[in-house]
Structure formats: C-alpha cells, structure tokens
Design a protein around this motif. Structure first.
Motif, PDB file in Angstrom:
ATOM      1  N   ARG A 168      31.871  31.725  46.688  1.00 26.66           N
ATOM      2  CA  ARG A 168      31.698  32.165  48.071  1.00 26.66           C
ATOM      3  C   ARG A 168      30.724  33.343  48.156  1.00 26.66           C
ATOM      4  NH1 ARG A 168      33.624  31.393  52.886  1.00 26.66           N
ATOM      5  NH2 ARG A 168      35.318  30.008  52.315  1.00 26.66           N
ATOM      6  N   LYS A 205      37.816  24.868  46.601  1.00 20.95           N
ATOM      7  CA  LYS A 205      39.090  25.602  46.646  1.00 20.95           C
ATOM      8  C   LYS A 205      40.231  24.878  45.948  1.00 20.95           C
ATOM      9  CE  LYS A 205      41.638  28.677  49.663  1.00 20.95           C
ATOM     10  NZ  LYS A 205      41.714  29.281  51.020  1.00 20.95           N
ATOM     11  N   ALA A 242      41.056  30.976  41.634  1.00 20.12           N
ATOM     12  CA  ALA A 242      40.781  31.874  42.758  1.00 20.12           C
ATOM     13  C   ALA A 242      39.577  32.762  42.471  1.00 20.12           C
ATOM     14  CB  ALA A 242      42.012  32.724  43.060  1.00 20.12           C
ATOM     15  N   PHE A 273      36.398  30.640  42.729  1.00 23.43           N
ATOM     16  CA  PHE A 273      36.136  30.353  44.141  1.00 23.43           C
ATOM     17  C   PHE A 273      35.543  31.578  44.827  1.00 23.43           C
ATOM     18  CE2 PHE A 273      37.413  30.279  48.624  1.00 23.43           C
ATOM     19  CZ  PHE A 273      36.901  29.059  49.014  1.00 23.43           C
TER      20      PHE A 273
END
Length: 390
Positions: free
Chosen positions: A90, A78, A83, A86
C-alpha cells in the motif's frame, strides 16, 4: 468475427467489433478508439480480429489503473499476504505508483508509461524533493506492478502484461556482513549479562530471523532433545504487533540446537523465572523465550534499535542483527556442511536461494575441497607405489 472502422473527425477513428448476439438475441458490439491514419486503424482492426479468432481478446475494462489497484489490494493482496507485506504494498502504490500511473485507463497503460515512471523515480522520485530513489526501490515498484498486472491478465482485464516489456534498473547487490568466529566470540563476550545475549546467541547458532526469535515460545522448545520448532514469528505494523504463521512450509521447520545453545537457554529460562518471581502479578506471562523486560512482546523495531545502539557502543565494525543469520550460514558452509542442510536450517524455499545468497563463500570451499581430494589421492598413490610418467 467481423468488424469495421469509422472516421470520427480529424485523425481519430472508431473500430467497431461485432461479437455476435447475446442469450436474448441482442447484437453485441465493442468500440475501440485510435488516433492516426486509416491504415493505422485498419492494422489495429486486423490485430483485434486476430485476437478474437485465437481467443486472446479481452474486452476493454472501463477502469483506471488507480481503481484496479483498489480492487487488487482488497481482493487479492490482503487475503494472501502478511499484514506487514500488505502495508508495504500500500505504501508503494499510494506513495509512488498511483500518483504516476493511476489516471490511465487500465487497457491503455503502455510499457512506455511504466518505463517513464521508472526514469522519473530514479531522477526525482524522493518525496522531499532531494533527488531520486535508489535502483533497489524502483525494482520493488517493478515487482509489485508485475505481480498486480499479471493478476489483471488472469482476471481477463488485460490481454497481456505491459510490465513484461519494461526493463527495470539494475540494483547493486548489497554486500552482506558476516562475522567470523573470532568476531562472534567477541560479540558474545561483550553481551554477557545483557538482555540481548540470548536472542543474539540464538541468531548466531541457529540462523533464525529476528521475527522468529521474538515469536519463539518455550512450548516450541525441547531442550532435552536439543531441538526447537519455528511455528510463528512476530511482526510489527502500524496497527501494532501480531504473531503470524511462517510464510512457507519450509519456513515452518525443526532445528537441532548445539549443546552450548541448550546450556544458554537453560540459564536464560532460570533467569526469566527469577524475574517473574520478583515482579509477581506485574509480570506479563506470554511464554516467550525472548520477551522485553516485564514479559511482554518485544517490538521488532524497538529490539533493532536496542541492538544497533549496543553495536555502536561496542566499538565493533557496524553490522545489523540480520547479519548474524548470514554469519551462521557462513560458519556452516566454511565448515563443510552441505548447502541443503544449511538451506533447511535457514528455512529457504529452495537450496538455490542459499547457493545464490552465499555464492561468495563457495570459491573458498572449492579450494578446500581440492586440497582434501589432493591429499586423499596423494596418500592412496603413495601407499600403492609411484604413479606417473617414468
């Protein structure tokens, strides 16, 4: 360093390592379990003692693979990645890696477990139950696993990275679609008067990425000097739209603009000023070169949807917006522009990436180079008289 083995029952053995005493004088021991024969236990004891002697021993972490990924995502990924990246990490971890490998204790995760995960993903990995995932998807899993477990080694949670001993599948390289000069001219002709005209013109004459074009502001332009500077790009995640800085220092770059691009941008800015006047206070002023109608940020997904719809209506052979970047690079290379210059315009981290990506263009360039050398040398020889065997 010393150690010994103890029988626990059946074919189970305990390996006890003596690690000396701590600062308070308390004796320190580490216990390992192994199944097999006494000889197997003795071999494992010898291996662990050797690691202790050479400084490679890592104390077993009482942490599952799933717990480790929670830490890796929060403490490593992170803070370091965008973003969007990331979010992709995930999705891969929660959707595929964690269900398959998460229950293993981290020190017990073996190459065979990972290899079996890849095999299952290729055969039956789709969430809808309709077969396996592509080799490219599994290669992405492999990269994330390798990156994460390499960090586990640095954090001294593992002595070695088990992914090093695993073979990922070979993904077929997607053939890129590069428009030639005639197709590019046809595309621009079809787009005349369309809101997509300016971003497409930028893509085919500068090689900018979609997010870079949608994040470009007029303050990043110097039309008098004929240059633009890439200082940010627009990305879209589940949390919304966000401007982000370039990933590498080479991505943050200054690009010379062709004269025709400067003319297109001047006309585009004038048309944008008329729209601003027509809408008045309703116009959302962000200073963006390529906003959506009304001045707001043009979401990348919505932009791609609009572009794909246009391509379908155009009757042209299908291609993606990103292929316009490939087209620009191909045009330059075929025109004899040095790959280093092409690499700088594209913002690649090294010229090697450019050469690898556009290797299909190089054979033709070699043929042209041979013709030029042949012509130049033949001309020189003709001027100095016949050269060769008599």
């Amino acid at each position: 360093m010393r150690g010994h083995i103890r029988k626990r029952g059946g074919s189970s053995w305990a390996i006890v390592l003596d690690l000396g005493r701590d600062a308070a004088g308390k004796r320190r021991q580490k216990w390992h379990s192994i199944k097999g024969t006494r000889r197997d236990a003795q071999r494992e004891l010898a291996r662990l003692l050797n690691e202790l002697n050479i400084g490679a021993y890592v104390e077993p972490a009482r942490m599952t693979v799933s717990e480790f990924f929670d830490r890796w995502l929060a403490d490593y990924a992170k803070p370091k990645v965008s973003a969007k990246t990331f979010e992709r990490y995930r999705e891969m971890i929660d959707g595929h890696i964690r269900p398959a490998l998460g229950t293993y204790m981290l020190p017990k995760l073996a190459p065979l477990h990972i290899q079996s995960f890849y095999s299952h993903a290729l055969a039956r990995g789709r969430k809808d139950g309709k077969g396996g995932l592509s080799a490219q998807s599994v290669v992405h899993f492999h990269r994330v696993l390798h990156k994460a477990l390499a960090q586990a080694v640095k954090w001294q949670l593992l002595a070695r990275n088990p992914v090093d001993a695993v073979e990922p599948p070979r993904a077929e390289r997607k053939e890129m679609r590069a428009l030639d000069e005639e197709e590019t001219a046809k595309l621009l002709g079809l787009l005349d008067g369309n809101r997509l005209y300016a971003p497409v013109f930028l893509a085919v004459t500068t090689g900018l990425r979609r997010g870079e074009i949608l994040g470009l502001r007029w303050s990043d332009m110097d039309l008098e000097a004929g240059t633009l500077t890439v200082v940010q790009s627009l990305e879209q995640t589940k949390d919304g739209l966000k401007f982000k800085a370039p990933k590498t220092h080479r991505s943050r770059r200054s690009i010379a603009l062709p004269a025709m691009t400067v003319e297109v941008l001047r006309a585009h800015r004038a048309a944008q000023a008329e729209e601003r006047l027509a809408l008045g206070p309703a116009y959302e002023e962000n200073g963006l070169v390529c906003p959506r109608p009304g001045g707001g940020s043009w979401a990348p997904d919505a932009f791609s949807t609009a572009f794909a719809a246009f391509v379908r209506r155009s009757g042209m052979k299908p291609f993606r917006f990103h292929d316009l970047r490939h087209s620009h690079a191909t045009h330059l290379l075929r025109a004899g522009v040095h790959p280093k210059v092409v690499s700088e315009r594209l913002g690649h981290s090294s010229v090697g990436i450019t050469l690898d990506t556009y290797s299909h263009v190089l054979p033709g360039m070699q043929q042209e180079a041979v013709k030029l050398v042949d012509f130049a040398l033949a001309t020189a020889i003709a001027q100095h008289g016949k050269v060769g065997p008599s």
